[in-house]
Design an enzyme around this catalytic site. Structure first.
Site, short mmCIF file in Angstrom:
data_model
loop_
_atom_site.label_atom_id
_atom_site.label_comp_id
_atom_site.label_asym_id
_atom_site.label_seq_id
_atom_site.Cartn_x
_atom_site.Cartn_y
_atom_site.Cartn_z
N HIS A 16 1.09 -1.04 0.24
CA HIS A 16 -0.03 0.49 0.11
C HIS A 16 0.86 0.66 -0.13
O HIS A 16 0.43 2.41 -0.95
CB HIS A 16 -0.94 -0.17 1.12
CG HIS A 16 -1.60 1.40 0.97
ND1 HIS A 16 -2.95 1.13 2.09
CD2 HIS A 16 -1.97 1.74 0.32
CE1 HIS A 16 -3.74 2.56 1.58
NE2 HIS A 16 -2.75 2.80 0.44
N GLU A 65 1.38 8.06 -3.88
CA GLU A 65 1.90 7.84 -2.98
C GLU A 65 3.34 8.30 -2.81
O GLU A 65 3.39 9.02 -2.14
CB GLU A 65 2.70 6.11 -3.01
CG GLU A 65 1.21 5.03 -2.75
CD GLU A 65 0.96 5.80 -1.34
OE1 GLU A 65 1.29 5.41 -0.16
OE2 GLU A 65 -0.32 5.90 -1.00
N HIS A 101 3.88 11.38 0.29
CA HIS A 101 4.52 10.66 1.02
C HIS A 101 5.72 10.48 0.44
O HIS A 101 7.21 11.15 1.57
CB HIS A 101 4.10 8.64 1.47
CG HIS A 101 2.85 9.14 1.79
ND1 HIS A 101 2.04 9.15 2.96
CD2 HIS A 101 2.00 8.51 1.48
CE1 HIS A 101 0.81 8.45 3.71
NE2 HIS A 101 0.39 7.89 2.63
#
Length: 236
Positions: free
Chosen positions: A62, A116, A120
């Site tokens: 994930h 992502e 992040h």
């Protein structure tokens, strides 16, 4: 007389640049998160397989998320940095296998991976290729399906929460995992996501300074089969 504003402005710009650079590295550890695809799909929102086809019957990545020891986290640290496909071209075949998208409508993964990275990855000191490479290597070092299988835990049955946590902890070198569950349409608690903590270099597992606040699990949870699962939304 020369104005003194020029040097002052230059110093302010330097300080601003340093603060932006520092913010992208200012965190304490990573959460490395893997998810079980059957549990992702077995909810009211369902799922759509990627355009490359149904993913393997395996845990998938994930994300790799920087966090603070306080429980908070940085995000979206560089709005100007978008994922460049050319930067990860050598990794795409592995990412399609180990980091597939299950969101609807069906996609090739670039949107998921871009999210992502932007949310992040930009908050780390890693370049794009290194960020995704690190996550792929961590998955290889934490082969959850194999770890659970070695403990006699296989998809398609219910198991105690403690037996799953113990199997993972023993299988990844003694590091505690946080288990997040979802609830399916029949009300069963299912094994959904597994969080492991990783050092700032994104290279080795560590003991978690703090555990995340995810959806809790019951004492007995389902490890649903994905091999017999079929998507319920036609979004191709």
């Amino acid at each position: 007389m020369r104005s003194g504003k020029g040097p002052v402005l230059i110093k302010l710009l330097i300080l601003l640049c340093l603060s932006i650079l520092g913010s992208s590295q200012d965190f304490d550890f990573f959460y490395f998160v893997q998810q079980w695809p059957a549990s992702y799909c077995d909810t009211r929102r369902s799922c759509c397989y990627p355009t490359t086809g149904k993913p393997d019957d395996d845990f998938s990545i994930h994300g790799l998320w920087p966090n603070y020891d306080s429980g908070k986290w940085p995000q979206n640290c560089d709005p100007e940095s978008s994922l460049e496909k050319s930067e990860i071209s050598e990794l795409i075949s592995r990412m399609e296998k180990d980091w597939p998208t299950l969101a609807c409508p069906s996609g090739d993964g670039m949107r998921f991976w871009g999210h992502e990275w932007e949310k992040h990855g930009t908050c780390t000191s890693l370049q794009q290729r290194a960020y995704f490479q690190a996550a792929l290597d961590l998955k290889k070092n934490a082969n959850l399906l194999q770890v659970l299988g070695n403990a006699g835990i296989h998809p398609g049955k219910f198991y105690s929460m403690e037996s799953i946590k113990k199997a993972i902890e023993e299988g990844v070198g003694g590091y505690e995992a946080f288990i997040e569950c979802n609830v399916d349409t029949q009300g069963n608690h299912q094994l959904y996501q597994v969080y492991l903590c990783v050092d700032k270099s994104a290279s080795k597992f560590v003991h978690c300074p703090i555990l995340p606040r995810g959806r809790s699990c019951g004492s007995n949870i389902e490890f649903p089969s994905f091999s017999s699962h079929s998507q319920t939304k036609d979004e191709f």
